[in-house]
Design an enzyme around this catalytic site. Structure first.
Site, PDB file in Angstrom:
ATOM      1  N   GLY A 196     -18.012  12.917   0.205  1.00 45.42           N
ATOM      2  CA  GLY A 196     -17.620  11.511   0.192  1.00 45.42           C
ATOM      3  C   GLY A 196     -17.535  11.042   1.635  1.00 45.42           C
ATOM      4  O   GLY A 196     -18.386  10.315   2.145  1.00 45.42           O
ATOM      5  N   CYS A 209       5.206  -6.508   2.659  1.00 47.59           N
ATOM      6  CA  CYS A 209       6.654  -6.432   2.752  1.00 47.59           C
ATOM      7  C   CYS A 209       7.116  -4.987   2.530  1.00 47.59           C
ATOM      8  O   CYS A 209       7.699  -4.648   1.498  1.00 47.59           O
ATOM      9  CB  CYS A 209       7.272  -7.381   1.729  1.00 47.59           C
ATOM     10  SG  CYS A 209       9.003  -7.628   2.051  1.00 47.59           S
TER      11      CYS A 209
END
Ligand code: LLP
Length: 410
Positions: free
Chosen positions: A270, A337
């Site tokens: 990959g 956040c």
């Protein structure tokens, strides 16, 4: 990415212009480089019957899969959805290796019906398979060789505590099941993990596989999985493909001679094929000095590239808007956040709001691991190929955030 003709460019195209044309955050892939990585691997193993099975999960945009097909790879799929993606772009089922882990037997049956090679990774699944199909469907068996590959425990999967594969210590049991059901085992597989540095780890895995293979008389291939290491940091060592190719090919040829048949050797890379071929372009929203450091807050975060927070992975960052001028130390963070540090304490050319930063090595496990966390939109993807730029995924819109949510009244 190179700095030529007053800009950071890929295939002659300036990254700042791509950012302007498509907006940021933006994934950019260098298709020419992907093809050249495929060719490097082919050359390194030119002395043996090599089959490359690209690990779909690394970057699964259908255009990238199509590029792989054009470059002559087959595919490694780990979910029925990945199998379907590969079939969708025109791969023949015979070119697809399906390596499921902890999936339902129904999913395996679906894959059998689609005609792909099944890689079985637990004894109960092997028994289930035997009860259902006997020896009518050829299979591969995934073994866990119990070796620790690479330095990062989170991405090492061939060790004794790992959930993957059938323990090499259970080989006797495997043979009992194979004999009881007359199973047709045509391949053996090991994948020891990602970021494997040297030939020795592959050779160690190979020796274990060779020994196991002598007891399976009907093999067509041995699959060594993925895991070639690419450079993330300056000075990082990457797998020396020539060295691995020469050493593993020699050992493989010796094995084939003693086995009495020229088998195929399979790899499932990959990262090696796509990691360095991808960048994530982001824009600096704020430059914020604090008593500890100066943060550069960008319009992206762990929702788009989770590797730094998930694996403590290092990704290089370049301010592609500034070609000259003083450098300063910054910590690049996202707008999520949560603490979502992308890169800590990096020297960049002085950053001003609106500057475009390129985050490197974003081709593998970047977009494919992205999410809508904080209800943020996922980026667009652009493929550069043969000197042209192609939009291969549109930026999401707010409608995508609402899609599939069922707005009930109660
Ligand atoms: N084959 C199998 C069975 C695998 O599980 C994997 C990766 C590969 C091949 C491809 O490995 P590669 O050549 O890309 O190292 N998401 C993580 C790494 C975990 C990958 C899981 N399996 C990362 O971002 O580093």
């Amino acid at each position: 990415m190179e700095l030529t003709d007053h800009a950071y460019r890929i295939q002659g195209m300036a990254l700042t212009e791509l950012a302007q044309k498509y907006g940021t955050p933006l994934y950019v892939y260098d298709g020419d480089k992907i093809v050249s990585q495929v060719n490097t691997l082919k050359e390194a193993f030119s002395g043996v019957k090599l089959k490359i099975k690209y690990a779909t999960k690394a970057l699964s945009n259908v255009n990238i899969l199509r590029l792989m097909k054009r470059a002559g790879t087959g595919m490694d799929a780990v979910s029925i959805e990945e199998v379907r993606l590969c079939l969708h772009v025109g791969f023949d089922p015979s070119e697809i290796m399906y390596t499921p882990n902890c999936v339902s037997f129904a999913e395996i049956q679906e894959a059998v019906e689609l005609g792909v090679m099944i890689n079985i990774d637990s004894i109960p699944m092997l028994e289930h398979f035997g009860t259902t199909y006997g020896g009518s469907v050829p299979i591969c068996i995934r073994l866990n060789p119990h070796i620790l590959a690479g330095g990062n425990a989170k991405i090492s999967v061939g060790h004794i505590d790992s959930k993957f594969g059938i323990s090499i210590l259970q080989l006797k049991h495997v043979h009992k099941v194979v004999e009881a059901y007359g199973l047709r085992v045509v391949g053996l597989h090991v994948h020891t993990g990602s970021d494997i540095l040297d030939a020795e780890v592959f050779l160690k895995g190979a020796e274990i596989l060779f020994e196991a293979a002598t007891e399976f008389p009907n093999l067509d291939f041995l699959d060594f999985g993925g895991g070639f290491k690419v450079a993330y940091k300056p000075g990082d060592i990457s797998t020396d493909m020539k060295d691995v190719g020469a050493k593993v090919s020699a050992a493989f040829q010796r094995f084939c001679t003693s086995y009495g048949k020229e088998l195929e050797i399979w790899f499932e890379p990959g990262k090696f094929l796509v990691s360095e071929c991808g960048l994530l372009l982001v824009t600096a929203n704020v430059v914020k000095p604090t008593p500890a450091t100066t943060f550069v807050g960008v319009n992206s975060g762990l929702n788009h590239l989770i590797r730094p927070m998930m694996y403590d992975a290092y990704h290089g960052v370049v301010n592609v808007s500034r070609l000259a001028g003083p450098e300063r130390i910054y910590t690049i963070v996202g707008y999520i956040c949560e603490t979502d540090t992308i890169a800590a304490d990096r020297k960049l050319r002085e950053v001003q709001e609106g500057d475009v930063l390129a985050i490197k090595n974003a081709g593998a496990y970047g977009f494919s691991m992205s999410s809508n966390y904080n209800s943020r939109l996922r980026p667009a993807e652009v493929l550069l190929f043969g000197g042209k730029d192609y939009l291969i995924r549109e930026r999401e819109t707010f409608a995508d955030i609402l899609r599939h949510q069922v707005d009930v009244s109660f």
